[in-house]
Scaffold this motif. Structure first.
Motif, PDB file in Angstrom:
ATOM      1  N   GLU A  75      -6.304  -5.385  11.026  1.00 49.35           N
ATOM      2  CA  GLU A  75      -6.181  -4.456   9.912  1.00 49.35           C
ATOM      3  C   GLU A  75      -5.899  -5.264   8.659  1.00 49.35           C
ATOM      4  OE1 GLU A  75      -3.677  -1.057  10.214  1.00 49.35           O
ATOM      5  OE2 GLU A  75      -4.267  -0.654  12.282  1.00 49.35           O
ATOM      6  N   SER A  76      -6.409  -4.780   7.536  1.00 48.11           N
ATOM      7  CA  SER A  76      -6.226  -5.483   6.264  1.00 48.11           C
ATOM      8  C   SER A  76      -5.628  -4.566   5.220  1.00 48.11           C
ATOM      9  CB  SER A  76      -7.574  -5.997   5.744  1.00 48.11           C
ATOM     10  OG  SER A  76      -8.119  -6.932   6.628  1.00 48.11           O
ATOM     11  N   GLN A  77      -4.933  -5.168   4.288  1.00 45.75           N
ATOM     12  CA  GLN A  77      -4.398  -4.468   3.123  1.00 45.75           C
ATOM     13  C   GLN A  77      -4.562  -5.394   1.917  1.00 45.75           C
ATOM     14  OE1 GLN A  77      -0.301  -3.252   3.478  1.00 45.75           O
ATOM     15  NE2 GLN A  77      -0.682  -2.001   5.278  1.00 45.75           N
ATOM     16  N   THR A  78      -4.639  -4.803   0.739  1.00 45.47           N
ATOM     17  CA  THR A  78      -4.668  -5.566  -0.496  1.00 45.47           C
ATOM     18  C   THR A  78      -3.510  -5.094  -1.364  1.00 45.47           C
ATOM     19  OG1 THR A  78      -7.061  -5.826  -0.369  1.00 45.47           O
ATOM     20  CG2 THR A  78      -6.035  -6.224  -2.516  1.00 45.47           C
ATOM     21  N   TRP A  79      -2.668  -6.049  -1.785  1.00 49.86           N
ATOM     22  CA  TRP A  79      -1.522  -5.755  -2.633  1.00 49.86           C
ATOM     23  C   TRP A  79      -1.751  -6.333  -4.022  1.00 49.86           C
ATOM     24  CZ3 TRP A  79       3.123  -7.715   0.801  1.00 49.86           C
ATOM     25  CH2 TRP A  79       3.212  -6.955   1.967  1.00 49.86           C
ATOM     26  N   GLU A  88       0.818  -1.218   0.000  1.00 48.33           N
ATOM     27  CA  GLU A  88       0.000   0.000   0.000  1.00 48.33           C
ATOM     28  C   GLU A  88       0.853   1.270   0.000  1.00 48.33           C
ATOM     29  OE1 GLU A  88      -3.039  -0.057   3.019  1.00 48.33           O
ATOM     30  OE2 GLU A  88      -4.373  -1.143   1.674  1.00 48.33           O
ATOM     31  N   LEU A  89       2.101   1.174   0.463  1.00 45.35           N
ATOM     32  CA  LEU A  89       3.003   2.330   0.444  1.00 45.35           C
ATOM     33  C   LEU A  89       3.742   2.462  -0.885  1.00 45.35           C
ATOM     34  CD1 LEU A  89       4.507   2.100   4.047  1.00 45.35           C
ATOM     35  CD2 LEU A  89       2.698   3.631   3.213  1.00 45.35           C
ATOM     36  N   GLY A  90       3.526   1.510  -1.803  1.00 48.03           N
ATOM     37  CA  GLY A  90       4.171   1.566  -3.108  1.00 48.03           C
ATOM     38  C   GLY A  90       5.487   0.820  -3.186  1.00 48.03           C
ATOM     39  N   ASP A  91       5.887   0.160  -2.099  1.00 44.26           N
ATOM     40  CA  ASP A  91       7.127  -0.624  -2.104  1.00 44.26           C
ATOM     41  C   ASP A  91       6.882  -1.967  -2.781  1.00 44.26           C
ATOM     42  OD1 ASP A  91       8.191   1.437  -0.565  1.00 44.26           O
ATOM     43  OD2 ASP A  91       7.869   0.381   1.327  1.00 44.26           O
ATOM     44  N   THR A  92       7.971  -2.614  -3.189  1.00 48.49           N
ATOM     45  CA  THR A  92       7.876  -3.961  -3.738  1.00 48.49           C
ATOM     46  C   THR A  92       8.216  -4.961  -2.653  1.00 48.49           C
ATOM     47  OG1 THR A  92       8.481  -3.224  -5.953  1.00 48.49           O
ATOM     48  CG2 THR A  92       8.805  -5.558  -5.468  1.00 48.49           C
ATOM     49  N   ALA A  93       7.323  -5.948  -2.471  1.00 51.07           N
ATOM     50  CA  ALA A  93       7.542  -7.038  -1.519  1.00 51.07           C
ATOM     51  C   ALA A  93       7.640  -8.330  -2.321  1.00 51.07           C
ATOM     52  CB  ALA A  93       6.405  -7.115  -0.522  1.00 51.07           C
ATOM     53  N   ALA A 109      -4.505 -10.353  -6.849  1.00 52.19           N
ATOM     54  CA  ALA A 109      -4.560  -9.570  -5.610  1.00 52.19           C
ATOM     55  C   ALA A 109      -4.219 -10.457  -4.419  1.00 52.19           C
ATOM     56  CB  ALA A 109      -5.947  -8.972  -5.428  1.00 52.19           C
ATOM     57  N   LEU A 110      -3.455  -9.888  -3.490  1.00 48.51           N
ATOM     58  CA  LEU A 110      -3.070 -10.554  -2.250  1.00 48.51           C
ATOM     59  C   LEU A 110      -3.694  -9.766  -1.106  1.00 48.51           C
ATOM     60  CD1 LEU A 110      -1.210 -12.609  -0.717  1.00 48.51           C
ATOM     61  CD2 LEU A 110       0.507 -10.801  -0.722  1.00 48.51           C
ATOM     62  N   LYS A 111      -4.552 -10.410  -0.328  1.00 47.87           N
ATOM     63  CA  LYS A 111      -5.165  -9.739   0.820  1.00 47.87           C
ATOM     64  C   LYS A 111      -4.450 -10.191   2.080  1.00 47.87           C
ATOM     65  CE  LYS A 111      -9.363  -8.540   3.165  1.00 47.87           C
ATOM     66  NZ  LYS A 111     -10.805  -8.560   3.197  1.00 47.87           N
ATOM     67  N   LEU A 112      -3.912  -9.224   2.828  1.00 46.29           N
ATOM     68  CA  LEU A 112      -3.223  -9.482   4.085  1.00 46.29           C
ATOM     69  C   LEU A 112      -4.117  -9.017   5.220  1.00 46.29           C
ATOM     70  CD1 LEU A 112      -0.998  -8.096   1.961  1.00 46.29           C
ATOM     71  CD2 LEU A 112       0.478  -8.705   3.830  1.00 46.29           C
ATOM     72  N   LYS A 113      -4.116  -9.778   6.299  1.00 45.48           N
ATOM     73  CA  LYS A 113      -4.864  -9.394   7.491  1.00 45.48           C
ATOM     74  C   LYS A 113      -3.981  -9.699   8.686  1.00 45.48           C
ATOM     75  CE  LYS A 113      -9.311 -10.229   9.719  1.00 45.48           C
ATOM     76  NZ  LYS A 113     -10.549 -11.032   9.640  1.00 45.48           N
ATOM     77  N   GLY A 114      -3.694  -8.667   9.479  1.00 40.60           N
ATOM     78  CA  GLY A 114      -2.902  -8.825  10.692  1.00 40.60           C
ATOM     79  C   GLY A 114      -3.748  -8.485  11.903  1.00 40.60           C
ATOM     80  N   CYS A 115      -3.640  -9.307  12.960  1.00 45.87           N
ATOM     81  CA  CYS A 115      -4.495  -9.121  14.133  1.00 45.87           C
ATOM     82  C   CYS A 115      -3.701  -9.155  15.434  1.00 45.87           C
ATOM     83  CB  CYS A 115      -5.542 -10.231  14.205  1.00 45.87           C
ATOM     84  SG  CYS A 115      -6.645 -10.304  12.788  1.00 45.87           S
ATOM     85  N   VAL A 116      -4.193  -8.395  16.406  1.00 45.84           N
ATOM     86  CA  VAL A 116      -3.707  -8.450  17.773  1.00 45.84           C
ATOM     87  C   VAL A 116      -4.754  -9.242  18.551  1.00 45.84           C
ATOM     88  CG1 VAL A 116      -3.136  -7.123  19.829  1.00 45.84           C
ATOM     89  CG2 VAL A 116      -2.557  -6.229  17.574  1.00 45.84           C
ATOM     90  N   LEU A 117      -4.363 -10.383  19.105  1.00 42.41           N
ATOM     91  CA  LEU A 117      -5.263 -11.244  19.872  1.00 42.41           C
ATOM     92  C   LEU A 117      -6.518 -11.651  19.094  1.00 42.41           C
ATOM     93  CD1 LEU A 117      -5.050  -9.425  23.311  1.00 42.41           C
ATOM     94  CD2 LEU A 117      -3.794 -11.456  22.598  1.00 42.41           C
ATOM     95  N   LYS A 118      -6.442 -11.651  17.775  1.00 40.70           N
ATOM     96  CA  LYS A 118      -7.557 -12.019  16.894  1.00 40.70           C
ATOM     97  C   LYS A 118      -8.792 -11.149  17.107  1.00 40.70           C
ATOM     98  CE  LYS A 118      -6.037 -16.702  16.168  1.00 40.70           C
ATOM     99  NZ  LYS A 118      -6.365 -18.116  16.128  1.00 40.70           N
ATOM    100  N   VAL A 119      -8.588  -9.971  17.716  1.00 39.54           N
ATOM    101  CA  VAL A 119      -9.709  -9.076  17.988  1.00 39.54           C
ATOM    102  C   VAL A 119      -9.588  -7.804  17.167  1.00 39.54           C
ATOM    103  CG1 VAL A 119     -10.930  -7.771  19.783  1.00 39.54           C
ATOM    104  CG2 VAL A 119      -9.951  -9.998  20.320  1.00 39.54           C
ATOM    105  N   GLY A 175       0.334 -17.124   9.300  1.00 41.81           N
ATOM    106  CA  GLY A 175       1.676 -16.952   9.831  1.00 41.81           C
ATOM    107  C   GLY A 175       1.820 -15.662  10.599  1.00 41.81           C
ATOM    108  N   LYS A 176       2.966 -15.025  10.420  1.00 46.21           N
ATOM    109  CA  LYS A 176       3.305 -13.793  11.139  1.00 46.21           C
ATOM    110  C   LYS A 176       3.651 -12.704  10.128  1.00 46.21           C
ATOM    111  CE  LYS A 176       3.352 -15.678  15.309  1.00 46.21           C
ATOM    112  NZ  LYS A 176       2.419 -15.310  16.337  1.00 46.21           N
ATOM    113  N   ILE A 177       3.196 -11.481  10.428  1.00 46.46           N
ATOM    114  CA  ILE A 177       3.507 -10.318   9.593  1.00 46.46           C
ATOM    115  C   ILE A 177       4.026  -9.208  10.505  1.00 46.46           C
ATOM    116  CG2 ILE A 177       1.138  -9.427   9.664  1.00 46.46           C
ATOM    117  CD1 ILE A 177       3.232  -9.258   6.525  1.00 46.46           C
ATOM    118  N   THR A 178       5.065  -8.520  10.057  1.00 45.72           N
ATOM    119  CA  THR A 178       5.689  -7.463  10.847  1.00 45.72           C
ATOM    120  C   THR A 178       5.457  -6.107  10.204  1.00 45.72           C
ATOM    121  OG1 THR A 178       7.414  -8.968  11.613  1.00 45.72           O
ATOM    122  CG2 THR A 178       7.898  -6.616  11.770  1.00 45.72           C
ATOM    123  N   ASP A 179       5.049  -5.140  11.002  1.00 37.74           N
ATOM    124  CA  ASP A 179       4.969  -3.750  10.567  1.00 37.74           C
ATOM    125  C   ASP A 179       6.395  -3.203  10.692  1.00 37.74           C
ATOM    126  OD1 ASP A 179       4.851  -0.975  10.450  1.00 37.74           O
ATOM    127  OD2 ASP A 179       3.063  -0.828  11.699  1.00 37.74           O
TER     128      ASP A 179
END
Length: 112
Positions: free
Chosen positions: A105-109, A31-36, A92-102, A71-75
């Protein structure tokens, strides 16, 4: 013995090709325009930034197949790691990261 080596080599090469064809493998635009880049690593997949201010930093490790991964995703800015899921749908790749599954936040790359 030579035939056995050829057969083992062919099987190993076939497994690598099948793994590389998984839909998650490739380059994605954040979403920031970087390549992953998502590549196979160990028994799963790793996400490494290839551009931007955190170039070279590994920001995720996931396991799964056929378009669905956990798995795990790091900000990289906050240097905090979260439980996450990835799903691939078309280009499209949809990422979803959660704290305690509650709190999630999601992003689409898009695929590059």
């Amino acid at each position: 013995m030579k035939r056995m080596f050829i057969a083992i080599t062919a099987l190993a090469g076939g497994a690598a090709i099948a793994h590389a064809e998984d839909p998650i493998v490739g380059n994605w635009k954040t979403e920031l325009g970087d390549t992953a880049a998502i590549t196979s690593c160990g028994a799963g997949y790793c996400i490494t930034l290839k551009s931007g201010k955190h170039v070279g930093k590994q920001i995720g490790t996931f396991r799964g197949k056929d378009g669905s991964y956990e798995g795990k995703i790091t900000d990289p800015d906050a240097n905090k790691t979260y439980d996450g899921t990835l799903t691939v749908s078309g280009k499209a790749l949809k990422l979803k990261g959660c704290v305690l599954k509650v709190v999630c936040e999601s992003q689409t790359w898009p695929r590059l």
